[in-house]
Design a protein around this motif. Structure first.
Motif, PDB file in Angstrom:
ATOM      1  N   ALA A 163       0.844  -1.193   0.000  1.00 45.36           N
ATOM      2  CA  ALA A 163       0.000   0.000   0.000  1.00 45.36           C
ATOM      3  C   ALA A 163       0.880   1.245   0.000  1.00 45.36           C
ATOM      4  N   ALA A 164       0.306   2.344  -0.438  1.00 43.58           N
ATOM      5  CA  ALA A 164       0.989   3.636  -0.412  1.00 43.58           C
ATOM      6  C   ALA A 164       0.054   4.659   0.217  1.00 43.58           C
ATOM      7  N   CYS A 165       0.616   5.720   0.748  1.00 45.01           N
ATOM      8  CA  CYS A 165      -0.173   6.712   1.484  1.00 45.01           C
ATOM      9  C   CYS A 165      -0.298   8.046   0.763  1.00 45.01           C
ATOM     10  N   PHE A 166       0.425   8.220  -0.351  1.00 43.02           N
ATOM     11  CA  PHE A 166       0.388   9.515  -1.036  1.00 43.02           C
ATOM     12  C   PHE A 166      -0.177   9.339  -2.442  1.00 43.02           C
ATOM     13  N   PRO A 167      -1.062  10.199  -2.900  1.00 42.57           N
ATOM     14  CA  PRO A 167      -1.637  11.357  -2.201  1.00 42.57           C
ATOM     15  C   PRO A 167      -2.741  10.972  -1.214  1.00 42.57           C
ATOM     16  N   THR A 168      -3.333   9.796  -1.436  1.00 41.51           N
ATOM     17  CA  THR A 168      -4.302   9.245  -0.490  1.00 41.51           C
ATOM     18  C   THR A 168      -3.978   7.762  -0.308  1.00 41.51           C
TER      19      THR A 168
END
Length: 211
Positions: A163-168
């Motif tokens: 998972a990634a957190c940027f931009p959401t």
């Protein structure tokens, strides 16, 4: 789709495999000449994946079974396509002269196969030659089991490897899976996003733009 209809006659639905163990795996084999990875890296990625494909031979008693749909980007001859066991009844290979990238080939494949997905499979998984794996439990579809254990609860619709957190917060698209019952919703969401992009770029100077 002709390739799928032809091979499904010998495949999952005709071998009494329960639908909860039936998965569609859509794999994008990138063009080796335009890949950001070296041919050696891509070769190793494909070699690891095909070892799992070869050992998933539609056994009723297997942990999980899959139909493998391979999209080959083929601006020119792609030698890595030869690594796939295309004579297996649960493997279909399609060549794309222009594929538009990984997610585009995934989405177009879903659009073509949508009528069959819900009736034949309980989940759809998306991978590409840009990522290596599975690293363990390659026999009898066992590599899918950890993801199915996460995906099967009724309150879960999508799973992924990272998972990634940027931009959401979002799952990264190099490997993820969805319940087949959500495929129509996924396609509708893609259409909505595409139409919004078209609207943003439409102007008086380009009023003949068609989406």
């Amino acid at each position: 789709h002709t390739a799928y209809r032809r091979q499904r006659q010998m495949c999952i639905r005709d071998r009494d495999i329960p639908i909860e163990k039936s998965n569609l795996v859509i794999y994008h084999l990138e063009d080796v000449e335009s890949s950001s990875n070296s041919i050696a890296v891509t070769f190793n990625n494909v070699k690891v994946f095909t070892s799992a494909v070869r050992r998933n031979d539609l056994d009723v008693f297997a942990s999980q079974n899959a139909f493998y749909w391979i999209n080959v980007a083929s601006v020119s001859y792609n030698p890595l396509a030869d690594l796939f066991p295309i004579n297996n009844p649960n493997v279909a290979m399609i060549y794309w002269e222009i594929d538009g990238g990984v997610m585009n080939s995934h989405i177009v494949t879903l659009q073509h196969l949508a009528p069959y997905i819900i009736s034949d499979f309980s989940a759809v998984f998306f991978l590409s030659s840009g990522v290596r794996g599975p690293f363990e439990h390659r026999g009898n579809g066992e590599w899918l089991s950890p993801y199915r254990s996460l995906l099967d609860p009724s309150n879960v619709g999508v799973v992924g490897a990272s998972a990634a957190c940027f931009p959401t917060p979002h799952l990264q698209t190099h490997f993820f899976g969805v319940k087949s019952s959500l495929v129509s919703l996924m396609l509708a969401s893609v259409r909505d996003v595409y139409m919004n992009i078209c609207l943003l770029y439409t102007s008086d100077a380009a009023d003949d733009m068609q989406c």
